[in-house]
Design a protein around this motif. Structure first.
Motif, mmCIF file in Angstrom:
data_model
loop_
_atom_site.group_PDB
_atom_site.id
_atom_site.type_symbol
_atom_site.label_atom_id
_atom_site.label_comp_id
_atom_site.label_asym_id
_atom_site.label_seq_id
_atom_site.Cartn_x
_atom_site.Cartn_y
_atom_site.Cartn_z
ATOM 1 N N ASN A 1 -58.922 32.752 -121.268
ATOM 2 C CA ASN A 1 -60.004 31.775 -121.381
ATOM 3 C C ASN A 1 -60.726 31.824 -122.721
ATOM 4 N N CYS B 1 -60.327 44.208 -117.744
ATOM 5 C CA CYS B 1 -60.475 42.749 -117.676
ATOM 6 C C CYS B 1 -59.254 42.135 -116.999
ATOM 7 N N ARG C 1 -70.831 36.549 -122.663
ATOM 8 C CA ARG C 1 -70.225 35.670 -123.666
ATOM 9 C C ARG C 1 -71.067 35.660 -124.942
ATOM 10 N N TYR D 1 -67.853 27.428 -117.045
ATOM 11 C CA TYR D 1 -68.270 28.768 -116.630
ATOM 12 C C TYR D 1 -69.769 28.990 -116.755
ATOM 13 N N GLY E 1 -65.772 39.935 -117.320
ATOM 14 C CA GLY E 1 -65.252 38.782 -116.592
ATOM 15 C C GLY E 1 -65.206 39.083 -115.107
ATOM 16 N N ASP F 1 -70.401 39.546 -116.849
ATOM 17 C CA ASP F 1 -69.894 38.186 -116.779
ATOM 18 C C ASP F 1 -70.915 37.239 -117.372
ATOM 19 N N LEU G 1 -59.152 37.341 -118.288
ATOM 20 C CA LEU G 1 -60.271 37.096 -119.195
ATOM 21 C C LEU G 1 -59.809 36.440 -120.490
#
Length: 393
Positions: free
Chosen positions: A176, A170, A154, A37, A85, A116, A173
């Protein structure tokens, strides 16, 4: 020759010894040295599909639920939607466009934040979404309700937000979030660590790195059988803490695949639910194509509900995606007249794409969880009404 992220993991193991699977998964997905990602060398939909990218009707229906939330909150002048996300912005575009077409009063109040790790739509869709000029003061010059893009979620999560009124949204999301893997061996809970041997990644069983792993499993009730393997998502605890710190009054809407704990940790999942996606190919091996494939596991919705109670998030609804969308008016979209001039073949393809949203073999069995804060008891959301209907009929 190993990729940069694979070499990063090997170096980490060489320096510190075996690592938790959660640490391995975090590097595979989010390392700046080539995590899946973090780099986005190719679009995510080249690897797997999602509801928002399948058909814009998904965002249109979510917009209806958001509008009702706004009304339940007393129609505040500013209604924040923080989509964590947000990916390429497919859901953001369809939600914002739907609000402007069908709910102009709500659209005036809507303040949409697309958050994101690396939103690829910040520049490509700036004009369409009226995103702010990143070199200016952060406000869109046109349009009365700004839509923002926030990078590096993140790293910072929701910590930048405080006392918002609205909805934290979300879609796919939490599946992950890096998970700890465990196995039941000799009658006790052991954690699965990742090491190297002979140039290959190997799994090593040892005492859990955190007592919270056994505590989460103990809450399930009867002990799991010998040889059982699975995952525990401890990152959800930090996530709920961030949500509690960001949301002043309003809702959290979580859409993902998973189960209640009693079904998630059942005999059907005796080897866990971890799965990898690489260009639409499905694999159960997270140690291949490091950094090039998605790694995901099913969400424990029971744990998510219980954790939410700590910061005062009450469960306001839990159902299947197909039921949620049906309650919001899926049939209206499915049965609507086709676009004039469109061919019969194209119209049928559009219908098929729309049906994936409610097909149990596609996204229909995804779960939808609504949590509310500061709303009092008995709040009833349209997407979770008790009347049931078959959206595929």
């Amino acid at each position: 020759m190993p990729s940069a992220v694979e070499q990063e993991i090997r170096d980490l193991i060489e320096q510190n010894g075996r690592i938790t699977f959660a640490r391995f998964m975090e590097a595979c997905l989010y390392s700046p040295n080539g995590g899946f990602y973090a780099t986005r060398g190719s679009r995510i939909n080249a690897h797997f599909g999602t509801s928002p990218t399948s058909h814009p009707a998904f965002g249109d229906l979510i917009a209806r639920q958001l509008e009702q939330m706004w009304r339940l909150l007393g129609e505040p002048a500013v209604f924040h939607v923080i989509e964590v996300g947000s990916g390429d912005g497919a859901m953001a575009r369809s939600i914002v466009d739907a609000c402007r077409r069908t709910a102009p009063r709500f659209a005036e109040a809507l303040y949409y934040v697309g958050a994101d790790y690396e939103p690829g739509w910040v520049h490509s869709s700036a004009q369409h979404l009226e995103l702010p000029d990143p070199s200016g003061d952060g406000m869109a010059s046109s349009g009365r309700n700004p839509v923002r893009a926030v990078q590096r979620v993140r790293a910072e999560g929701l910590r930048s937000f405080r006392n918002i009124v609205g909805c934290i949204l979300c879609n796919e999301l939490i599946d992950n979030f890096p998970v700890h893997r465990f196995a039941i061996a000799d009658g006790s809970v052991k954690e699965i660590f990742v090491g190297t041997e002979g140039g290959q990644f190997v799994e090593v069983l040892s005492e859990p790195s955190s007592p919270r792993i056994a505590e989460r499993l103990a809450a399930l009730g009867p002990s799991l059988p010998e040889g059982y393997r699975g995952e525990v998502n401890l990152a959800m605890e930090d996530w709920i803490g961030q949500v509690g710190g960001a949301l002043g009054r309003g809702f959290v809407l979580t859409i993902d695949y998973g189960e209640l704990a009693e079904d998630l940790y059942s005999s059907e999942n005796s080897q866990g639910t971890l799965v990898c996606f690489n260009r639409h190919a499905i694999s159960g091996d997270p140690y291949q194509d490091v950094g090039q494939q998605d790694i995901t596991s099913q969400v424990d919705f029971t744990a998510l509900m219980r954790l939410g109670e700590r910061p005062g998030l009450e469960t306001a609804g839990y159902t299947l995606q197909r039921e949620f969308l049906a309650n919001l008016g899926f049939h209206e979209f499915l049965d609507a007249p086709g676009t004039p001039g469109i061919s019969a073949a194209r119209a049928e393809l559009n219908r098929i794409a729309m049906l994936t949203l409610v097909d149990p073999e596609e996204y229909g069995n995804f779960k939808v969880l609504a949590q509310a804060r500061g709303m009092g008891s008995g709040v009833e959301l349209r997407g979770f009404r008790t009347e049931k209907s078959d959206p595929t009929a």
